[in-house]
Design a protein around this motif. Sequence first.
Motif, PDB file in Angstrom:
ATOM      1  N   ARG A 386       0.848  -1.208   0.000  1.00  0.00           N
ATOM      2  CA  ARG A 386       0.000   0.000   0.000  1.00  0.00           C
ATOM      3  C   ARG A 386       0.873   1.244   0.000  1.00  0.00           C
ATOM      4  O   ARG A 386       0.584   2.223  -0.700  1.00  0.00           O
ATOM      5  CB  ARG A 386      -0.926  -0.016   1.221  1.00  0.00           C
ATOM      6  N   TRP A 387       1.940   1.186   0.785  1.00  0.00           N
ATOM      7  CA  TRP A 387       2.872   2.322   0.842  1.00  0.00           C
ATOM      8  C   TRP A 387       3.560   2.528  -0.503  1.00  0.00           C
ATOM      9  O   TRP A 387       3.715   3.657  -0.973  1.00  0.00           O
ATOM     10  CB  TRP A 387       3.903   2.052   1.940  1.00  0.00           C
ATOM     11  N   LEU A 388       3.943   1.433  -1.171  1.00  0.00           N
ATOM     12  CA  LEU A 388       4.647   1.523  -2.452  1.00  0.00           C
ATOM     13  C   LEU A 388       3.766   2.182  -3.513  1.00  0.00           C
ATOM     14  O   LEU A 388       4.244   3.001  -4.309  1.00  0.00           O
ATOM     15  CB  LEU A 388       5.086   0.132  -2.904  1.00  0.00           C
ATOM     16  N   HIS A 395       5.737  10.030  -6.927  1.00  0.00           N
ATOM     17  CA  HIS A 395       6.950  10.247  -7.715  1.00  0.00           C
ATOM     18  C   HIS A 395       7.208   8.986  -8.546  1.00  0.00           C
ATOM     19  O   HIS A 395       7.902   8.074  -8.084  1.00  0.00           O
ATOM     20  CB  HIS A 395       8.137  10.543  -6.789  1.00  0.00           C
ATOM     21  N   PRO A 396       6.688   8.892  -9.780  1.00  0.00           N
ATOM     22  CA  PRO A 396       6.883   7.701 -10.614  1.00  0.00           C
ATOM     23  C   PRO A 396       8.358   7.517 -10.958  1.00  0.00           C
ATOM     24  O   PRO A 396       9.114   8.489 -11.052  1.00  0.00           O
ATOM     25  CB  PRO A 396       6.060   7.996 -11.877  1.00  0.00           C
ATOM     26  N   TYR A 434      16.622   7.064  -7.001  1.00  0.00           N
ATOM     27  CA  TYR A 434      15.255   6.595  -6.737  1.00  0.00           C
ATOM     28  C   TYR A 434      15.246   5.577  -5.589  1.00  0.00           C
ATOM     29  O   TYR A 434      14.311   5.545  -4.793  1.00  0.00           O
ATOM     30  CB  TYR A 434      14.645   5.977  -7.998  1.00  0.00           C
ATOM     31  N   SER A 435      16.289   4.771  -5.510  1.00  0.00           N
ATOM     32  CA  SER A 435      16.406   3.854  -4.362  1.00  0.00           C
ATOM     33  C   SER A 435      16.511   4.635  -3.063  1.00  0.00           C
ATOM     34  O   SER A 435      15.909   4.265  -2.048  1.00  0.00           O
ATOM     35  CB  SER A 435      17.626   2.943  -4.540  1.00  0.00           C
ATOM     36  N   ARG A 436      17.282   5.726  -3.082  1.00  0.00           N
ATOM     37  CA  ARG A 436      17.397   6.568  -1.882  1.00  0.00           C
ATOM     38  C   ARG A 436      16.050   7.192  -1.532  1.00  0.00           C
ATOM     39  O   ARG A 436      15.710   7.338  -0.355  1.00  0.00           O
ATOM     40  CB  ARG A 436      18.454   7.664  -2.093  1.00  0.00           C
ATOM     41  N   TYR A 437      15.286   7.559  -2.552  1.00  0.00           N
ATOM     42  CA  TYR A 437      13.945   8.113  -2.330  1.00  0.00           C
ATOM     43  C   TYR A 437      13.065   7.102  -1.588  1.00  0.00           C
ATOM     44  O   TYR A 437      12.346   7.452  -0.644  1.00  0.00           O
ATOM     45  CB  TYR A 437      13.349   8.488  -3.684  1.00  0.00           C
ATOM     46  N   LEU A 438      13.142   5.842  -1.998  1.00  0.00           N
ATOM     47  CA  LEU A 438      12.350   4.809  -1.331  1.00  0.00           C
ATOM     48  C   LEU A 438      12.849   4.555   0.095  1.00  0.00           C
ATOM     49  O   LEU A 438      12.055   4.408   1.028  1.00  0.00           O
ATOM     50  CB  LEU A 438      12.397   3.515  -2.144  1.00  0.00           C
ATOM     51  N   ASP A 445       8.099   7.081   7.025  1.00  0.00           N
ATOM     52  CA  ASP A 445       6.721   6.602   7.141  1.00  0.00           C
ATOM     53  C   ASP A 445       6.570   5.431   8.109  1.00  0.00           C
ATOM     54  O   ASP A 445       5.499   5.225   8.670  1.00  0.00           O
ATOM     55  CB  ASP A 445       6.183   6.214   5.769  1.00  0.00           C
ATOM     56  N   PHE A 446       7.650   4.653   8.301  1.00  0.00           N
ATOM     57  CA  PHE A 446       7.565   3.512   9.211  1.00  0.00           C
ATOM     58  C   PHE A 446       8.427   3.713  10.461  1.00  0.00           C
ATOM     59  O   PHE A 446       8.713   2.756  11.179  1.00  0.00           O
ATOM     60  CB  PHE A 446       7.963   2.225   8.492  1.00  0.00           C
ATOM     61  N   ASP A 447       8.835   4.952  10.703  1.00  0.00           N
ATOM     62  CA  ASP A 447       9.544   5.324  11.930  1.00  0.00           C
ATOM     63  C   ASP A 447      10.769   4.434  12.163  1.00  0.00           C
ATOM     64  O   ASP A 447      10.874   3.726  13.158  1.00  0.00           O
ATOM     65  CB  ASP A 447       8.597   5.240  13.133  1.00  0.00           C
TER      66      ASP A 447
END
Length: 487
Positions: A386-388, A395-396, A434-438, A445-447
């Motif tokens: 859901r987060w993905l 940001h595609p 983009y990996s760093r963005y994730l 988001d998951f603390d």
Amino acid sequence: MSFTLAIVGRPNVGKSTLFNRLVGKRLALVDDQPGVTRDLREGAARLGDLKFTVIDTAGLEMATDESLQGRMRMLTERAVGMADACLFLVDARDGVLPADEIFADILRKKNAHVILGANKAEGKAGEAGMMEAYSLGLGTPIGLSAEHGEGMADLAAELRPLMEAHAETAPAAEPEVEVTLHEEDEEAEHEYVAPSTSKPLQIAVVGRPNAGKSTLINQILGEDRLLTGPEAGITRDAISVVTNWGGVPTRIFDTAGMRKKAKVQEKLEKLSVSDGLRAVKFAEVVVVVLDVDIPFEQQDLRIADLAEREGRAVVIAVNKWDMEGAKQEKLRDLKEQFTRLLPQLKGAPLITVSALTGRGLERLREAILEAHEVWNRRVSTSQLNRWLVGMLEQHPPPAPQGKRIKLRYMTQAKARPPGFVVMCSHPDLLPASYSRYLVNGLREDFDMPGTPIRMFLRSQADANPYKNRKKAAPSKLRKHLDGRKPD
């Protein structure tokens, strides 16, 4: 309570070599240079069917003042007083020296059970020294060779009656718990389980020389268990001590100060540094101790980066805070430097402490437990996907070389530290940005501040077990059914 044997004697008589043989591992550093051992090192020893605790001590020196040698002697005498028995080693090749006679008198007063061992007694070179050892008045000496393992049966025969007498008088021992130094536990499916008595929380305290690592650990233990002083580089090997810190069973590794690689020339210092690096690999949480006067030196950054690359949870402890005047201004500068110089540890706790006064230790303990909890954290697959979807909408991913990259599925493969697998097309073309963005999104988001996060990109083809598998030749029956002529 386990029977305790302290190995004592002059420097370079083979105490650490015998210690390593009794515990069955190369735990203590061994070198031809005298005075290698400085701290007390404990280990679980086994001699035939006998199991006991053995303590390796610093070489007994003549000094009795506040010098380094004097402090080493006081620490050794303290171990002698605590042990159930002492094994007094002399060098059979050197014979009995005046210092041996002085220390023999001290041992008679300090400990009721003293076993006399003449080490390096193999061959004819040690025969004369064996005979001289009788003059110490400590009974019949046991001829030993710590290097070759000779005389171990005689030592066991001497220890057996002492251990049996100790077992009769000692209170019932608690069930023995084996402590395993582990790097990862990939099968843990729980969200988080606090350290239990079976697996103590493992902490490595690292930093540059004279940052106050040993003093900090002594403050945690509430006793002067480790050798400290103004001299830099007192600790030479990684010493582990077990304690109950605020109700949490904890094993703490004190490590030698790590200098720049170019400055490490001596063989002994190289061994000390490698011992400290091994402690980092075995630890769960690494506490990097900085000196408030010279924080975030180049070597501090290398040490912190090493802990992150090894996948350990990291806590920064700024020591000697009691000596700082402008605390608010200094703290603001420290946080700014931390964010700028160690972006890979974004969100890791930075705690100010005073190893001398004990101030800030409770905050340090809470930060360590929190970092350990984050390091063990797991996120369900449904939450991740859901987060993905939200991250992709926001940001595609780019389309390098006109090839559209699809991120189809995400799951957490492991914890300690958290590791995630993303199934996608063209994983080799996805930019590192983009990996760093994730990864940054996962942290926020998951603390999961501060802890190392590993992300692995996989293609659907990688998961296909039939990929690159050669097509099987058709059978004769298949050919017949297809109307083809069999071979």
